[in-house]
Each structure stands twice: as C-alpha cells, then as structure tokens.
Write an enzyme that holds these catalytic residues in place. Structure first.
Site, PDB file in Angstrom:
ATOM      1  N   GLU A   1       4.905   6.926  -5.364  1.00 17.39           N
ATOM      2  CA  GLU A   1       3.908   5.943  -5.796  1.00 17.39           C
ATOM      3  C   GLU A   1       2.522   6.591  -5.786  1.00 17.39           C
ATOM      4  O   GLU A   1       1.910   6.731  -4.727  1.00 17.39           O
ATOM      5  CB  GLU A   1       3.966   4.732  -4.848  1.00 17.39           C
ATOM      6  CG  GLU A   1       3.354   3.506  -5.444  1.00 17.39           C
ATOM      7  CD  GLU A   1       3.584   2.254  -4.612  1.00 17.39           C
ATOM      8  OE1 GLU A   1       4.660   1.655  -4.725  1.00 17.39           O
ATOM      9  OE2 GLU A   1       2.680   1.876  -3.867  1.00 17.39           O
TER      10      GLU A   1
ATOM     11  N   ALA B   1       3.700  -5.000  -6.957  1.00 18.15           N
ATOM     12  CA  ALA B   1       2.894  -6.009  -6.256  1.00 18.15           C
ATOM     13  C   ALA B   1       2.151  -6.872  -7.280  1.00 18.15           C
ATOM     14  O   ALA B   1       2.555  -7.999  -7.559  1.00 18.15           O
ATOM     15  CB  ALA B   1       1.919  -5.350  -5.290  1.00 18.15           C
TER      16      ALA B   1
ATOM     17  N   HIS C   1       2.998   3.476   3.365  1.00 19.96           N
ATOM     18  CA  HIS C   1       2.396   3.065   2.087  1.00 19.96           C
ATOM     19  C   HIS C   1       1.004   3.693   1.980  1.00 19.96           C
ATOM     20  O   HIS C   1       0.336   3.888   2.999  1.00 19.96           O
ATOM     21  CB  HIS C   1       2.310   1.535   2.022  1.00 19.96           C
ATOM     22  CG  HIS C   1       1.974   1.033   0.658  1.00 19.96           C
ATOM     23  ND1 HIS C   1       0.677   1.000   0.179  1.00 19.96           N
ATOM     24  CD2 HIS C   1       2.760   0.575  -0.342  1.00 19.96           C
ATOM     25  CE1 HIS C   1       0.690   0.520  -1.056  1.00 19.96           C
ATOM     26  NE2 HIS C   1       1.933   0.258  -1.403  1.00 19.96           N
TER      27      HIS C   1
ATOM     28  N   ILE D   1      -1.966   2.507  -8.489  1.00 23.55           N
ATOM     29  CA  ILE D   1      -1.650   1.239  -7.813  1.00 23.55           C
ATOM     30  C   ILE D   1      -2.645   0.171  -8.253  1.00 23.55           C
ATOM     31  O   ILE D   1      -3.854   0.401  -8.273  1.00 23.55           O
ATOM     32  CB  ILE D   1      -1.666   1.405  -6.274  1.00 23.55           C
ATOM     33  CG1 ILE D   1      -0.495   2.282  -5.836  1.00 23.55           C
ATOM     34  CG2 ILE D   1      -1.606   0.049  -5.575  1.00 23.55           C
ATOM     35  CD1 ILE D   1      -0.442   2.563  -4.343  1.00 23.55           C
TER      36      ILE D   1
ATOM     37  N   PHE E   1       4.134  -7.939  -0.930  1.00 20.02           N
ATOM     38  CA  PHE E   1       3.167  -9.051  -0.921  1.00 20.02           C
ATOM     39  C   PHE E   1       1.775  -8.599  -0.464  1.00 20.02           C
ATOM     40  O   PHE E   1       0.809  -9.352  -0.588  1.00 20.02           O
ATOM     41  CB  PHE E   1       3.659 -10.170   0.007  1.00 20.02           C
ATOM     42  CG  PHE E   1       4.775 -11.015  -0.551  1.00 20.02           C
ATOM     43  CD1 PHE E   1       5.750 -10.480  -1.377  1.00 20.02           C
ATOM     44  CD2 PHE E   1       4.870 -12.361  -0.245  1.00 20.02           C
ATOM     45  CE1 PHE E   1       6.791 -11.255  -1.894  1.00 20.02           C
ATOM     46  CE2 PHE E   1       5.894 -13.153  -0.755  1.00 20.02           C
ATOM     47  CZ  PHE E   1       6.853 -12.601  -1.577  1.00 20.02           C
ATOM     48  N   LYS E   2       1.708  -7.384   0.113  1.00 23.04           N
ATOM     49  CA  LYS E   2       0.437  -6.843   0.638  1.00 23.04           C
ATOM     50  C   LYS E   2      -0.260  -7.908   1.495  1.00 23.04           C
ATOM     51  O   LYS E   2       0.416  -8.684   2.175  1.00 23.04           O
ATOM     52  CB  LYS E   2      -0.441  -6.331  -0.505  1.00 23.04           C
ATOM     53  CG  LYS E   2       0.303  -5.290  -1.353  1.00 23.04           C
ATOM     54  CD  LYS E   2      -0.572  -4.393  -2.169  1.00 23.04           C
ATOM     55  CE  LYS E   2       0.276  -3.312  -2.817  1.00 23.04           C
ATOM     56  NZ  LYS E   2      -0.476  -2.317  -3.545  1.00 23.04           N
TER      57      LYS E   2
END
Ligand code: G3P
Length: 219
Positions: A138, A198, A89, A143, A6-7
């Site tokens: 990632e 996300a 992250h 992103i 959800f950041k």
C-alpha cells in the site's frame, strides 16, 4: 476478499460504524465475496457481537497483561471478538521491527490472524519473513485518492509484489485509492487475492452501491 479499514473517520466510528457494518453484511451475504470490517478498538465488541461478519481490529500492541497504560492488549482484542488484526499501517507505522515481530508472535499465540502493511517492496519482503496471514502493498502517497489507485498507477510494482509474496507463500492484498470494479479486477489479474479499501466505502454517500461495484471486480 475485501478489507474495509474504518480508520478513525467519523463515518466509521460508534453508531455510524455499526450501521456501516450492517450495510456491508447485507451486501456481502448476497454475494460470494468475503468482506472484513477493520474497526476501531473502542467499537470492536459492539460490532463483533452484532454482526455475523468476521471482524478485525486496526492494531494491537506488543504487550502482555501488566503495566502498559494506553496499550491495546491482544488477549482483550480476542476476547472482544476480533478474528484478526491489521499491523504496520502507514498511518500507524511500527518503528521497531522487533516490536512488529512480537506483535505477530503474540497474535499467533492467541490465534489472531494478521495482515501486515508495507509501503514499498523492500519492506514487503521483510514483513513476509514474519509469516503473517496476509501481506499488503500500500503506497502511502496514493492512500485516500479518489482518482488514482495503486492498480492503475503501479501495475508493475504490484506484479513485483506478487512475485515477492508468492515466493514466501503469503497471499497479497493491495490498497491505496482502490475505488472501482476495474481496480479490483486489475489487482486480481496481477495476482493479488484481494484489496484493502477505506475512502471508497467508509466515506461514500451510498456505501452499499460502492461495495457492490468493488464486488463486481471479483466476478
Ligand atoms: O488500509 C486501507 C487504506 O489505507 C486505503 O485507504 O482511502 O486509499 O482506500 P484508501
């Protein structure tokens, strides 16, 4: 398995976070694919008590009870209902590997699961030595992309990531720009067990529709 990060998007905060979790819960309960919302610390308790889903937090700090102003205490994360935590992250990089080691150790002590992110294969290999529950490849540059995913742009690197993680017995998650059933299918064909996403879900006009599309990639 889909981790939805959800950041700190407005769409993933407060009341909106709760309604997004309800939408995820509805879709995942109708399909046989595990979906894990990874929420902000401040929303954790409300969400974990209102949802049947396994809920994770986005980070913990390598601290114990004491004088650590502003830190996220692993014990309180567990108490607030998280079953696991994201770590390292690329938007919240741990600068010191010893700190990352301690975060995993603290999570293990408490029974919190862990997913450690890595932005490249060297980092992936190092973080696997910490024996997290999951490791994720990632690449930071993809992103947030709505057009190019790690699955379409870097299949060779995913294949190498699978070799690294398999050799160490850690299941691999891939993320960055994942936005279609084809991205999920390709990632799984290459050997990933799931995806981290996300933008495609959290910022979607219709998150249920997007989640259903991703779930198609598991069929
Ligand atoms: O943790 C997953 C996230 O960083 C992926 O972001 O927006 O590329 O799906 P996004």
């Amino acid at each position: 398995m889909i981790f939805v990060n959800f950041k700190t998007y407005k769409e993933g905060s407060g009341e909106k976070a709760l309604s997004l979790v309800k939408a995820i819960e509805e879709i995942s309960s109708q399909n046989n694919v595990k979906v894990i919302p990874c929420v902000q610390a401040i929303d954790l308790k409300t969400i974990s008590t209102s949802s049947k889903l396994e809920v994770w937090i986005q980070n913990i700090d390598p601290v114990e009870y004491g004088a650590h102003t502003g830190s996220i205490l692993p014990e309180e994360v567990l108490e607030a209902g998280a079953e696991g935590t994201l770590l390292n992250h690329s938007e919240h990089k741990v600068q010191n590997f010893e700190d990352l080691k301690m975060m995993v150790a603290r999570a293990n002590e408490l029974g919190l699961k862990t997913l450690i992110f890595a932005s490249n294969l060297d980092e992936l290999s190092k973080v696997c030595d910490l024996a997290p529950t999951f490791a994720s490849y990632e690449p930071g540059e993809l992103i947030g992309s709505t057009t190019t995913s790690v699955a379409t742009a870097q299949p060779d690197i995913i294949a190498k990531a699978v070799e690294i993680t398999r050799a160490k017995g850690i299941p691999l998650i891939v993320g960055a720009g994942i936005h279609s059933s084809e991205d999920v299918r390709k990632s799984r064909e290459l050997g990933a067990v799931g995806v981290a996403v996300a933008t495609d879900i959290v910022k979607a006009q219709d998150p249920k529709k997007e989640l259903l599309d991703l779930i198609e990639g598991f069929k």
